[in-house]
Design a protein around this motif. Sequence first.
Motif, PDB file in Angstrom:
ATOM      1  N   PRO A 444       7.342  45.434 -21.521  1.00 27.83           N
ATOM      2  CA  PRO A 444       8.227  44.343 -21.083  1.00 27.83           C
ATOM      3  C   PRO A 444       8.899  44.622 -19.750  1.00 27.83           C
ATOM      4  O   PRO A 444       9.054  43.718 -18.928  1.00 27.83           O
ATOM      5  CB  PRO A 444       9.240  44.255 -22.227  1.00 27.83           C
ATOM      6  CG  PRO A 444       8.479  44.696 -23.434  1.00 27.83           C
ATOM      7  CD  PRO A 444       7.569  45.783 -22.936  1.00 27.83           C
ATOM      8  N   SER A 445       9.283  45.876 -19.505  1.00 26.65           N
ATOM      9  CA  SER A 445       9.932  46.194 -18.233  1.00 26.65           C
ATOM     10  C   SER A 445       8.990  45.958 -17.058  1.00 26.65           C
ATOM     11  O   SER A 445       9.426  45.527 -15.979  1.00 26.65           O
ATOM     12  CB  SER A 445      10.420  47.640 -18.233  1.00 26.65           C
ATOM     13  OG  SER A 445       9.335  48.531 -18.459  1.00 26.65           O
ATOM     14  N   GLN A 446       7.682  46.231 -17.252  1.00 28.95           N
ATOM     15  CA  GLN A 446       6.709  45.985 -16.187  1.00 28.95           C
ATOM     16  C   GLN A 446       6.512  44.487 -15.959  1.00 28.95           C
ATOM     17  O   GLN A 446       6.425  44.029 -14.811  1.00 28.95           O
ATOM     18  CB  GLN A 446       5.374  46.641 -16.537  1.00 28.95           C
ATOM     19  CG  GLN A 446       5.423  48.163 -16.581  1.00 28.95           C
ATOM     20  CD  GLN A 446       4.121  48.753 -17.100  1.00 28.95           C
ATOM     21  OE1 GLN A 446       3.651  48.392 -18.185  1.00 28.95           O
ATOM     22  NE2 GLN A 446       3.534  49.646 -16.322  1.00 28.95           N
ATOM     23  N   ARG A 448       8.687  42.174 -16.557  1.00 26.60           N
ATOM     24  CA  ARG A 448       9.907  41.688 -15.932  1.00 26.60           C
ATOM     25  C   ARG A 448       9.928  42.020 -14.434  1.00 26.60           C
ATOM     26  O   ARG A 448      10.279  41.189 -13.600  1.00 26.60           O
ATOM     27  CB  ARG A 448      11.127  42.288 -16.632  1.00 26.60           C
ATOM     28  CG  ARG A 448      12.445  41.797 -16.042  1.00 26.60           C
ATOM     29  CD  ARG A 448      13.643  42.386 -16.778  1.00 26.60           C
ATOM     30  NE  ARG A 448      14.867  41.894 -16.177  1.00 26.60           N
ATOM     31  CZ  ARG A 448      15.414  40.714 -16.450  1.00 26.60           C
ATOM     32  NH1 ARG A 448      14.845  39.919 -17.332  1.00 26.60           N
ATOM     33  NH2 ARG A 448      16.517  40.330 -15.844  1.00 26.60           N
ATOM     34  N   GLU A 449       9.549  43.245 -14.115  1.00 24.55           N
ATOM     35  CA  GLU A 449       9.552  43.678 -12.710  1.00 24.55           C
ATOM     36  C   GLU A 449       8.627  42.807 -11.867  1.00 24.55           C
ATOM     37  O   GLU A 449       8.966  42.416 -10.753  1.00 24.55           O
ATOM     38  CB  GLU A 449       9.148  45.142 -12.633  1.00 24.55           C
ATOM     39  CG  GLU A 449       9.183  45.716 -11.225  1.00 24.55           C
ATOM     40  CD  GLU A 449       8.809  47.187 -11.200  1.00 24.55           C
ATOM     41  OE1 GLU A 449       8.537  47.698 -10.093  1.00 24.55           O
ATOM     42  OE2 GLU A 449       8.773  47.822 -12.275  1.00 24.55           O
ATOM     43  N   GLN A 462      14.592  36.717 -20.808  1.00 30.89           N
ATOM     44  CA  GLN A 462      15.436  37.830 -21.248  1.00 30.89           C
ATOM     45  C   GLN A 462      14.689  38.743 -22.225  1.00 30.89           C
ATOM     46  O   GLN A 462      15.063  39.892 -22.414  1.00 30.89           O
ATOM     47  CB  GLN A 462      16.706  37.310 -21.935  1.00 30.89           C
ATOM     48  CG  GLN A 462      17.794  36.848 -20.978  1.00 30.89           C
ATOM     49  CD  GLN A 462      17.502  35.462 -20.431  1.00 30.89           C
ATOM     50  OE1 GLN A 462      17.073  34.582 -21.168  1.00 30.89           O
ATOM     51  NE2 GLN A 462      17.729  35.274 -19.150  1.00 30.89           N
ATOM     52  N   SER A 463      13.636  38.210 -22.858  1.00 31.50           N
ATOM     53  CA  SER A 463      12.899  39.013 -23.835  1.00 31.50           C
ATOM     54  C   SER A 463      11.418  38.690 -23.748  1.00 31.50           C
ATOM     55  O   SER A 463      11.041  37.548 -23.451  1.00 31.50           O
ATOM     56  CB  SER A 463      13.412  38.728 -25.249  1.00 31.50           C
ATOM     57  OG  SER A 463      12.748  39.535 -26.195  1.00 31.50           O
ATOM     58  N   THR A 507      22.762  39.842 -17.816  1.00 35.56           N
ATOM     59  CA  THR A 507      21.409  40.315 -18.123  1.00 35.56           C
ATOM     60  C   THR A 507      20.550  40.208 -16.877  1.00 35.56           C
ATOM     61  O   THR A 507      19.803  41.126 -16.526  1.00 35.56           O
ATOM     62  CB  THR A 507      20.792  39.475 -19.259  1.00 35.56           C
ATOM     63  OG1 THR A 507      21.562  39.652 -20.430  1.00 35.56           O
ATOM     64  CG2 THR A 507      19.366  39.929 -19.547  1.00 35.56           C
ATOM     65  N   GLY A 511      19.157  43.485 -14.978  1.00 39.92           N
ATOM     66  CA  GLY A 511      17.736  43.698 -15.163  1.00 39.92           C
ATOM     67  C   GLY A 511      17.359  44.199 -16.536  1.00 39.92           C
ATOM     68  O   GLY A 511      16.416  44.973 -16.695  1.00 39.92           O
ATOM     69  N   LEU A 512      18.101  43.753 -17.568  1.00 41.57           N
ATOM     70  CA  LEU A 512      17.809  44.204 -18.919  1.00 41.57           C
ATOM     71  C   LEU A 512      16.756  43.322 -19.565  1.00 41.57           C
ATOM     72  O   LEU A 512      16.560  42.184 -19.182  1.00 41.57           O
ATOM     73  CB  LEU A 512      19.094  44.182 -19.766  1.00 41.57           C
ATOM     74  CG  LEU A 512      20.248  45.054 -19.237  1.00 41.57           C
ATOM     75  CD1 LEU A 512      21.457  44.900 -20.137  1.00 41.57           C
ATOM     76  CD2 LEU A 512      19.833  46.518 -19.167  1.00 41.57           C
ATOM     77  N   ASP A 513      16.102  43.839 -20.611  1.00 42.65           N
ATOM     78  CA  ASP A 513      15.067  43.101 -21.322  1.00 42.65           C
ATOM     79  C   ASP A 513      15.561  42.527 -22.639  1.00 42.65           C
ATOM     80  O   ASP A 513      14.895  41.713 -23.249  1.00 42.65           O
ATOM     81  CB  ASP A 513      13.873  44.013 -21.615  1.00 42.65           C
ATOM     82  CG  ASP A 513      13.175  44.425 -20.336  1.00 42.65           C
ATOM     83  OD1 ASP A 513      12.964  43.562 -19.487  1.00 42.65           O
ATOM     84  OD2 ASP A 513      12.852  45.616 -20.209  1.00 42.65           O
ATOM     85  N   GLU A 514      16.723  42.988 -23.131  1.00 48.47           N
ATOM     86  CA  GLU A 514      17.179  42.580 -24.447  1.00 48.47           C
ATOM     87  C   GLU A 514      17.520  41.090 -24.460  1.00 48.47           C
ATOM     88  O   GLU A 514      17.896  40.504 -23.455  1.00 48.47           O
ATOM     89  CB  GLU A 514      18.418  43.381 -24.866  1.00 48.47           C
ATOM     90  CG  GLU A 514      18.121  44.821 -25.241  1.00 48.47           C
ATOM     91  CD  GLU A 514      18.021  45.717 -24.020  1.00 48.47           C
ATOM     92  OE1 GLU A 514      17.695  46.900 -24.178  1.00 48.47           O
ATOM     93  OE2 GLU A 514      18.244  45.211 -22.903  1.00 48.47           O
TER      94      GLU A 514
END
Length: 532
Positions: A444-446, A448-449, A462-463, A507, A511-514
Motif C-alpha cells: 500500500p505504501s508503494q 500511495r507513493e 486513505q486505505s 492523513t 502520508g499515512l495509509d490507515e
Amino acid sequence: MIHDRFLVQAQRTPDALALESVHGACSYRELEQVSRALACSLAERGVGPGQTVAVYAERGPALVFCLLAVLRTGAAFVVLDAAYPIARLLACAQQVHPRLLLVAGELAVPAAFELPVARVPSTVSAARALLAAFLEAEAPTLHAPLAYYSFTSGSTGAPKGIATSHAPLPHFVDWHVEHGALDAADRFSMLSGLGHDPLLRDVFTPLSIGAALCIPTQATLFDAEALFAWFEQQRITIAHLTPAFGQILLAGGTRTLPSLRRMYWGGDVLTRSLLRAIRRIAPHAAHTNFYGATETPQAMAYFELEPELEGDAPIPLGRGITDAQLLVLDAQQRRCAPGELGELWICSPYLSDGYLDDAQTAARFVTLAEGRGYRTGDLGRYLESGDVLFAGRRDDQLKLRGFRVEPAEIVGALERVPGVERAVVKLIEQQLIAYVQHGTAAAPSQLREQLLAELPSYMVPQSFVLMAAFPLLPNGKVDLQALPVPQRAGGRGPRNEAERQLALIWTELLGLDEVSIDKSVLELGGDSLSAI
C-alpha cells in the motif's frame, strides 16, 4: 471586468487596507501600483489578449498581484497550486498552452515546466523593487472575452479543463454584495483551495467593495488551534468555507468569535448539527448554504438559514440567485412536480463557456426552454416552498470535503501501476478506499507513493485493500456491496466529527495509509504540521 471594480476602489480609498498576511499589509494604492507594474512587465514580454499565463502559486499576496496583473493585460490565467503534484500541474498546463509561467511567491521552479518564467515576490516592498522600471508606466487597457481556466477531476482519467469568460464573476459578486449587505468595513478570509473556482470569490468580493482580504498561511489552515486563533486575531467578519473547515474551526477552541457576521457554506452537505455547534463559537453569524459547480462559477443557488436550527431536517440547496434558475427536470427535460426525483440543472446566461473538450461541452451545456443550461449530474426534488433538496448523484462522481472526485481518474492512475490488474474506488464514511486486484502485489505504501506523484492528495485513498479477485454480480460487474470494509487502525478512530475531519486532512499531510488516525496523532500540534 472584475478588475475594473478593484480599480474604482483603489481610486476611491487608496489608503484603505487591501491585503493582510504574514508578509505584511498592503493598501489599495500599493496593490494597484504593483499589479499595474507587473501587467506592464508582462505586456513587454508579449502577454496579451488571446494568451494564457500559468500562475504557479503558494498561498500569499503574490497570488493576488498575479491575478490582477494578468487580467489587466487582457490575457487569461490558470492557477497551478504548488501543493499539487507536478505531473498533474503539467497535465493541466499542457491543455491550455500558457505563454509564460508566473511564479507567485518564493517557490522553486520545477524543471519540468519548459516555459519562460517570471517571478513575483510576496511582499509589497520586494515586488516594487523588482518592478521599479514599470511603476510609472501606463497600464495596458486591452480586454478579451476569456478570463480564466479551471480544472476538476475528470471522468476520462485526466483533469477536465473549463474555460470561463469575464461576465460570471462580477455578476455573482454584485448579487453577493447586495444580498449579504457586504461593505468596506468587512474583513474576508481566504480559505479556498488555490486551484479551485471559489478562490476567485474569496479574492474579488472584498477587492470590489474596498474591504480587506486576510490571507492565512497554508499551515494555519490545517492546524485547528492556529486557525481559530487567526480568526480571532484578524477579526474575520465574512468567511466562505466547507463543512470540513467548519469542523476544523470547531476543534480549535471554545472561545467565541464575535466578529463573524456571515458564514457562507458550500462544497459538501451542510447539516443543522454542525451549524448548532458553530453557533456556540460564532453567536452573531448568519448562515447561507451555497450551491454551484466550477461549470456554474462561484454559486448559482442559495438557501438562507433561519436562526432556528433545531431538528435534523436536511438543509435545502435553495433556489437560484438573480438571473439564475435551479431546476429539477425529468429525463425529457420537463420540470418535475414537488417531491418527484429528477436531475438538477442550472440555467443562466452566466455559466462557464464550456469544457476544453467540445464533445463534453455539447453533452453537459444544453439549450433549454428557460435558456442555456448545465446538467449537474446531481439529483434532487422540489419542496412545496419551491426550494430544491439534494438527493445524491446520477453517476459515480464523489464529493469529498468540498472536492469533486471522479473515481475513474483514481482507477486509471492505479491501473497504470505495474502489477495492478484492476482497481475499484469507494467512498466509505468520507474516506476513499481503493480495492486493488493484483498479479504481483505492491505494498500500500508503494501504491500511495505512486499516486501522490500524479494526483492531488485529496484524491489519494486513505486505505488500500489488496485482493486476488473481486466479487462479481451475474452481469460480470464488480459487486461493490460485497467488497470488504477495512478495519480501523488499532480498532480505534477519532472520537467525534471534528477529530474525524482533522484525521482525514492530517492523513493526507502525513502520508499515512490507515483508514483513521489514532488520538495520539491528533495531538501532534502545530509545529509538527508546519514542518511538513
